[in-house]
Motif scaffolding. Structure first.
Motif, PDB file in Angstrom:
ATOM      1  N   THR A  32       0.826  -1.198   0.000  1.00 14.54           N
ATOM      2  CA  THR A  32       0.000   0.000   0.000  1.00 14.54           C
ATOM      3  C   THR A  32       0.866   1.257   0.000  1.00 14.54           C
ATOM      4  O   THR A  32       2.087   1.183   0.141  1.00 14.54           O
TER       5      THR A  32
ATOM      6  N   PRO B 211     -11.151  -0.733   5.163  1.00 13.80           N
ATOM      7  CA  PRO B 211     -10.461  -1.319   4.002  1.00 13.80           C
ATOM      8  C   PRO B 211      -8.941  -1.275   4.192  1.00 13.80           C
ATOM      9  O   PRO B 211      -8.435  -0.590   5.090  1.00 13.80           O
TER      10      PRO B 211
ATOM     11  N   ASP C 249      -6.916   0.224   2.205  1.00 17.67           N
ATOM     12  CA  ASP C 249      -6.548   1.613   1.928  1.00 17.67           C
ATOM     13  C   ASP C 249      -7.806   2.340   1.458  1.00 17.67           C
ATOM     14  O   ASP C 249      -8.347   2.033   0.391  1.00 17.67           O
TER      15      ASP C 249
ATOM     16  N   CYS D 238      -7.900   3.682  -2.116  1.00 15.39           N
ATOM     17  CA  CYS D 238      -7.610   2.785  -3.241  1.00 15.39           C
ATOM     18  C   CYS D 238      -8.906   2.397  -3.934  1.00 15.39           C
ATOM     19  O   CYS D 238      -9.910   2.099  -3.284  1.00 15.39           O
TER      20      CYS D 238
ATOM     21  N   CYS E 106     -10.362  -3.102  -1.846  1.00 16.73           N
ATOM     22  CA  CYS E 106     -10.519  -1.953  -0.951  1.00 16.73           C
ATOM     23  C   CYS E 106     -11.921  -1.357  -1.034  1.00 16.73           C
ATOM     24  O   CYS E 106     -12.428  -0.808  -0.049  1.00 16.73           O
TER      25      CYS E 106
ATOM     26  N   HIS F 236      -5.337  -6.063  -5.638  1.00 15.12           N
ATOM     27  CA  HIS F 236      -4.965  -4.825  -4.933  1.00 15.12           C
ATOM     28  C   HIS F 236      -3.523  -4.438  -5.231  1.00 15.12           C
ATOM     29  O   HIS F 236      -3.225  -3.276  -5.543  1.00 15.12           O
TER      30      HIS F 236
END
Length: 376
Positions: A282, A300, A302, A305, A310, A336
Motif C-alpha cells: 500500500t 479497508p 486503503d 484505493c 478496498c 490490490h
C-alpha cells in the motif's frame, strides 16, 4: 494497425522520462510496470482483471513455456496472445536467468547451456538461436537477448568473463532474430557492480544495435544501495532515444529510485507473489493481513484505493479468507497489489509530465514513513 515498433519520450523531469512505446498490439505508457505472467498467466488473475488495473503489457517466461506446454505447441494453438487471451503487448525474457537459478545440473559453454528441467528432469539445450526461435514461436512483441545473469557477488574477473560471453550471445541473438517488423529485440547490459564493465557492455550492445536496452544483473542480492549506485550511471550509458528496462525490479521504492535515474520499464513477481502470501502493498508500506490485529477491523486496506479489495471488502474479511485458505484471498490481494503498482506508475507519469516529480517523490516517501494506520 501500425506495423512497426517505436519509442518516443514526451516529457522529462531531471533524468526521469515519460514516453510511449508503440507496437502493432498497442501502446505502452512509460514508465511502465509489467506484471509477470510466468506460465502464460498472472497467478490468481484473469487477463481482463490485469488490464483493469491499468497494465499495458505482460511478461512471459521462455524457460517455463518451453518446458510446459512447449513453444511449438503454443505456436500450433495460435501463439501466446491467443493462448492466454491477452491481445496487448507481451515481453518474453530469454530464459537465461531461470536456467541458472531453477534447473538441475547445467553445463555452460560458448554454444549455450545444457540443463535438466526442474519439472521432469528431461535434458534441454538452450542457445541464443534456440531462445530466439522459442520467442518467435510464442509470438512475443518484445524479445530479450539470451544472456548469462552474472551471479552476485562475483570477483571482477568472473564478472568480466560472464559479461563478455553475454555480449557474444547478444550478437548471435541479433543475427538469429533477423528482420521482424513490428517485433523488437532488446539487448541486456551486464557487468555486475563494476562501472567499467557496464561501460564495456554498453559499447558492445550499441555496436550491434537493438530496439531497446535492458539493465540486467541487478536485484540479485546486492541490496538497494548498491543497486542505486549502479543506476546512478548505468542508464546514461544506454541510448537516450531507446527504452531502458530494469529487469526484475522491484519494490515500490526501488522503482521510484530507478525512474528518477532514467529507467522506463520494470517487471517483478513481488506484487503477485506477495498477494498469495498475505501481504498487501500500500501507499503506507506493506500490510501483513495474517496479523491478528486485522481480525475485527471493518476498515479497508486503503480507503483511497479504487481496487475491488478496498472498495468492497474489509480487513477483517481479507484476514479471514487468508487464514481459511480461500482462493479469493489470493485473487483480491493480488488485484490490490497490481492496482497499487499501476497507480504508482500513473502517478509517476503524471508527475514527470507536470515537472513535479520531486514533490511526488517527497509525498511518496512521507506517506510510506507514516506506516500502516493505527489498529482499532
Amino acid at each position: 494497425m501500425m506495423d512497426r515498433f517505436s519509442f518516443e519520450v514526451t516529457a522529462r523531469d531531471g533524468l526521469a522520462r515519460r514516453g510511449a512505446i508503440r507496437t502493432p498490439r498497442g501502446e505502452i505508457r512509460t514508465p511502465a510496470f509489467m506484471p509477470v505472467g510466468t506460465a502464460a498467466t498472472v497467478k490468481a488473475m484473469t487477463p481482463e482483471s490485469v488490464r483493469a488495473t491499468g497494465a499495458d503489457i505482460l511478461l512471459g517466461n521462455t524457460y517455463h513455456l518451453m518446458l510446459r506446454p512447449g513453444a511449438e505447441r503454443v505456436a500450433r494453438l495460435g501463439g501466446l496472445h491467443r493462448f492466454m487471451n491477452w491481445e496487448r503487448p507481451i515481453l518474453t525474457d530469454s530464459g537465461g536467468f531461470q536456467v541458472m537459478s531453477l534447473s538441475g545440473l547445467r553445463k555452460l559453454s560458448e554454444e549455450g547451456v545444457r540443463f535438466k528441467s526442474h519439472i521432469d528432469g528431461s535434458e534441454h539445450h538452450l542457445t541464443p538461436e534456440r531462445s530466439m526461435e522459442i520467442q518467435r514461436l510464442l509470438g512475443s512483441d518484445i524479445v530479450m537477448c539470451f544472456d548469462e545473469c552474472t551471479e552476485f557477488p562475483a570477483p571482477k574477473a568472473d564478472a568480466a568473463k560472464s559479461m563478455a560471453l553475454s555480449m557474444r550471445w547478444a550478437a548471435r541473438s541479433r543475427e538469429a532474430f533477423g528482420d521482424r517488423p513490428g517485433h523488437a529485440l532488446f539487448g541486456i547490459q551486464q557487468g555486475s557492480v563494476f562501472r567499467d564493465l557496464r561501460e564495456e557492455s554498453s559499447s558492445a550492445l550499441k555496436d550491434v544495435g537493438f530496439d531497446g536496452y535492458a539493465i540486467g544483473g541487478l536485484a540479485v542480492g546486492e541490496g538497494q544501495a548498491a543497486m542505486l549506485d549502479v543506476l546512478d550511471y548505468a542508464p546514461g550509458m544506454l541510448p537516450a532515444d531507446h527504452p531502458r528496462y530494469l529487469m526484475g525490479v522491484g519494490k515500490p521504492d526501488d522503482i521510484v529510485g530507478a525512474v528518477m535515474r532514467g529507467v522506463d520499464m520494470f517487471d517483478c513477481v513481488l506484487p503477485s507473489r506477495s498477494g498469495r502470501t498475505g501481504q498487501a502493498l500500500t501507499r503506507r508500506g506493506a500490510v501483513n493481513i495474517k496479523n491478528a490485529r486485522h481480525a475485527d477491523d471493518i476498515r479497508p486496506l486503503d480507503e483511497d484505493c479504487g481496487c475491488p479489495a478496498c472498495q468492497s471488502y474489509s480487513r477483517a474479511y481479507l484476514h479471514h479468507v487468508f487464514k481459511a485458505g480461500e482462493i479469493i484471498s489470493s485473487m483480491l490481494l493480488t488485484w490490490h497489489n497490481l492496482h497499487y503498482y499501476q497507480s504508482l506508475m500513473q502517478g509517476l507519469r503524471e508527475a514527470i509530465e507536470a515537472g513535479a516529480l520531486a514533490a511526488f517523490v517527497a509525498e511518496f516517501e512521507a506517506t510510506r514513513a507514516e506506516g500502516d494506520i493505527e489498529p482499532l
